[in-house]
Design a protein around this motif. Structure first.
Motif, short mmCIF file in Angstrom:
data_model
loop_
_atom_site.label_atom_id
_atom_site.label_comp_id
_atom_site.label_asym_id
_atom_site.label_seq_id
_atom_site.Cartn_x
_atom_site.Cartn_y
_atom_site.Cartn_z
N ILE A 141 3.22 7.83 -14.98
CA ILE A 141 3.81 8.35 -13.73
C ILE A 141 5.17 8.77 -13.92
O ILE A 141 5.59 9.72 -13.37
N ILE A 142 5.85 7.75 -14.42
CA ILE A 142 7.42 8.03 -14.49
C ILE A 142 7.64 9.36 -15.49
O ILE A 142 6.86 9.32 -16.36
N HIS A 143 8.50 10.12 -15.05
CA HIS A 143 8.99 11.44 -15.75
C HIS A 143 9.32 11.10 -17.23
O HIS A 143 10.13 9.94 -17.50
N PRO A 144 8.72 11.71 -18.36
CA PRO A 144 9.00 11.24 -19.41
C PRO A 144 10.40 11.14 -19.95
O PRO A 144 11.00 10.56 -20.82
N ASP A 145 11.07 12.07 -19.26
CA ASP A 145 12.48 12.24 -19.72
C ASP A 145 13.44 11.02 -19.08
O ASP A 145 14.55 10.91 -19.40
N ASP A 146 12.89 10.35 -18.00
CA ASP A 146 13.39 9.05 -17.43
C ASP A 146 12.84 8.04 -17.94
O ASP A 146 13.39 6.97 -17.69
N LEU A 147 11.61 8.03 -18.44
CA LEU A 147 10.96 6.60 -19.05
C LEU A 147 11.86 5.60 -19.58
O LEU A 147 11.96 4.37 -19.27
N GLN A 148 12.42 6.05 -20.50
CA GLN A 148 13.03 5.17 -21.49
C GLN A 148 14.34 4.81 -20.75
O GLN A 148 14.88 3.36 -20.91
N SER A 149 14.95 5.44 -19.77
CA SER A 149 16.36 5.13 -18.92
C SER A 149 15.93 4.08 -18.17
O SER A 149 16.66 2.98 -17.73
N VAL A 150 14.52 4.34 -17.59
CA VAL A 150 14.10 3.13 -16.66
C VAL A 150 13.86 1.79 -17.32
O VAL A 150 14.32 0.79 -16.77
N LEU A 151 13.26 2.10 -18.34
CA LEU A 151 12.96 0.72 -19.10
C LEU A 151 14.18 -0.03 -19.64
O LEU A 151 14.35 -1.18 -19.47
N SER A 152 15.18 0.90 -20.18
CA SER A 152 16.57 0.27 -20.48
C SER A 152 17.14 -0.37 -19.41
O SER A 152 17.75 -1.53 -19.40
N ILE A 169 5.91 11.80 -11.66
CA ILE A 169 5.23 13.14 -11.73
C ILE A 169 3.92 12.50 -10.56
O ILE A 169 2.99 11.78 -11.14
N LYS A 170 4.12 13.16 -9.32
CA LYS A 170 2.83 12.68 -8.69
C LYS A 170 2.19 13.87 -7.87
O LYS A 170 2.55 14.99 -7.51
N ASN A 171 0.75 13.87 -8.40
CA ASN A 171 0.05 15.09 -8.18
C ASN A 171 0.47 16.20 -8.88
O ASN A 171 0.25 17.32 -8.13
N GLY A 172 0.94 16.37 -9.92
CA GLY A 172 1.23 17.19 -10.84
C GLY A 172 2.57 17.95 -10.19
O GLY A 172 3.27 18.96 -10.84
N ARG A 173 3.49 17.24 -9.26
CA ARG A 173 4.80 17.58 -8.71
C ARG A 173 5.80 16.67 -8.97
O ARG A 173 5.31 15.44 -9.11
N GLN A 213 0.88 -1.11 -0.08
CA GLN A 213 0.06 -0.12 0.08
C GLN A 213 1.01 1.25 -0.10
O GLN A 213 0.22 2.45 -0.60
N GLY A 214 2.21 1.06 0.50
CA GLY A 214 2.85 2.13 0.39
C GLY A 214 3.03 2.99 -1.05
O GLY A 214 3.57 4.19 -1.05
N VAL A 215 2.80 1.98 -2.03
CA VAL A 215 2.96 2.81 -3.44
C VAL A 215 2.28 3.98 -3.74
O VAL A 215 2.54 4.75 -4.62
N GLU A 216 1.02 4.15 -2.82
CA GLU A 216 0.32 5.50 -2.90
C GLU A 216 1.01 6.59 -2.63
O GLU A 216 1.06 7.78 -3.37
N ALA A 217 1.96 6.72 -1.79
CA ALA A 217 2.46 7.76 -1.26
C ALA A 217 3.90 7.86 -2.11
O ALA A 217 4.18 9.09 -2.35
N ILE A 218 4.16 6.94 -2.95
CA ILE A 218 5.59 6.74 -4.01
C ILE A 218 5.00 7.34 -5.05
O ILE A 218 5.54 8.32 -5.72
#
Length: 392
Positions: free
Chosen positions: A66-77, A96-100, A43-48
């Motif tokens: 959810i993952i920042h678009p600039d970091d998404l490809q790096s995470v997947l790779s 990006i969580k709740n716009g931040r 359940q802690g994922v909600e805060a993450i």
């Protein structure tokens, strides 16, 4: 029925345990054809991530939003490489969580299944506060290096025979002194230096005569009670008259040191050794290497100790290492049983003595180890080059 109830109770207890640890625990599966799904997420994922565990378990594609678009490809790779080579997955990335924007640290043990799928069992932590501090430290360090390049520093000259000094105007400002009311000297510098740091300054002056160059970080006390951190860098020379002279620069690093200390308080130490953790140690190695690249006369020494990667051994080795290094040496743990010490003393002889003393105690305690002392070379492009020589 009793066994079923006991098993059910055990599952509930495990769920409570998972929800009580910091961040979120999870198991992510990657099928042989590359499809991802969460088999479990606490359940802690909600805060993450700002979404419920149920919604993420039902729709893993939410990660792409959810993952920042600039970091998404790096995470997947990084996940692809982790699955391909079956090594521990470790990654820092933005979401990006709740716009931040928040920073997340993820790590997971990778295991390949019989059907060719890959499982990651791991944890996610929100490290936004710590990351902001790190970025601020890096920003300050860049500013300090820029100031050094454009000579925005105090500079000085010390006559070792008379103890008299010559200061630039900035030096008086750094020490909170009125130029018209004091005469600069080594005695004045030591008087302004914090009592606990005076020996380190004296040691640095003695060391510069042996090594040709030295830098030291220490505190000074201003008249109003304020404590200020300074970094002194000096070069030893004999002038035309045969006098022993140290030429040096001084910079105010108070903001950086305060941020560094605060960073330690937010989780900068390795749990087994008490030394810098991997992140802080790599920053220290890079920071000192940048100084070496700008001023190659400031030698760069590291001592590397490799031992069994278990808590008991690391704790024992950390005590031995701490016993033999200087107060201003910087020890850190890089993981996998690797301890690195960034040596503050630039004397090759003193560093070798530290190496021999550490090796002797490790042998006396029957600890299997590899230990090496290595210095930077002018052909090194990164501090990694120095580490690789020491580890080989």
């Amino acid at each position: 029925m009793l066994q079923f109830m006991d098993h059910e109770k055990q599952l509930v207890n495990l769920e409570h345990l998972a929800n009580s640890v910091p961040g979120a625990l999870y198991q992510l599966e990657r099928s042989p054809d590359g499809q991802l799904k969460f088999n479990y997420v606490s359940q802690g994922v909600e805060a993450i991530f700002g979404c419920s565990a149920e919604s993420l378990a039902n729709d893993v594609t939410l990660l792409s939003e959810i993952i920042h678009p600039d970091d998404l490809q790096s995470v997947l790779s990084s996940m692809h490489n982790s699955a391909r080579y079956q090594y521990l997955w470790v990654k820092e990335y933005r979401v990006i969580k709740n716009g931040r924007v928040s920073w997340i640290y993820g790590h997971a043990v990778t295991s390949q299944q019989a059907d060719g799928s890959t499982l990651w069992n791991g944890q996610m932590l929100d490290i936004t506060e710590r990351k902001m501090l790190e970025l601020k430290v890096e920003e300050n360090q860049r500013n300090l290096m820029l100031a050094e390049r454009v000579a925005g520093l105090g500079h000085w000259q010390l006559d070792l025979e008379t103890g008299q000094s010559q200061w630039s105007d900035t030096m008086y400002n750094l020490h909170g002194l009125d130029k018209s009311r004091v005469t600069p000297s080594l005695a004045l510098t030591l008087e302004r230096t914090h009592p606990e740091d005076r020996q380190a300054v004296t040691d640095a002056i003695n060391a510069v005569k042996q090594s040709g160059a030295r830098d030291v970080e220490h505190r000074i006390m201003l008249g109003d009670g304020e404590i200020r951190w300074l970094r002194q860098s000096g070069i030893y020379r004999i002038d035309e008259a045969g006098r022993e002279i140290i030429f040096g620069t001084t910079q105010n690093i108070t903001d950086y040191k305060e941020l560094e200390l605060k960073l330690r308080e937010t989780g900068g130490n390795d749990e087994h050794t008490g030394f810098y953790n991997r992140r802080l140690m790599l920053q220290s190695l890079q920071r000192r290497f940048s100084l070496y690249q700008a001023h190659s006369e400031h030698q760069y020494y590291v001592m590397v100790v490799r031992v069994a990667n278990n808590a008991e051994t690391l704790k024992a080795v950390s005590k031995i290492v701490r016993q033999n290094i200087q107060d201003y040496d910087t020890p850190g743990c890089l993981g996998k049983g690797i301890i690195v010490v960034l040596m503050s003393t630039l004397s090759a002889e003193q560093n070798k003595n530290c190496l021999h003393a550490t090796r002797q105690l490790l042998e006396q305690h029957g600890i299997e180890h590899k230990i090496a002392l290595e210095s930077a070379q002018i052909t090194d492009l990164r501090f990694d080059d120095v580490l690789l020589r020491a580890l080989n």
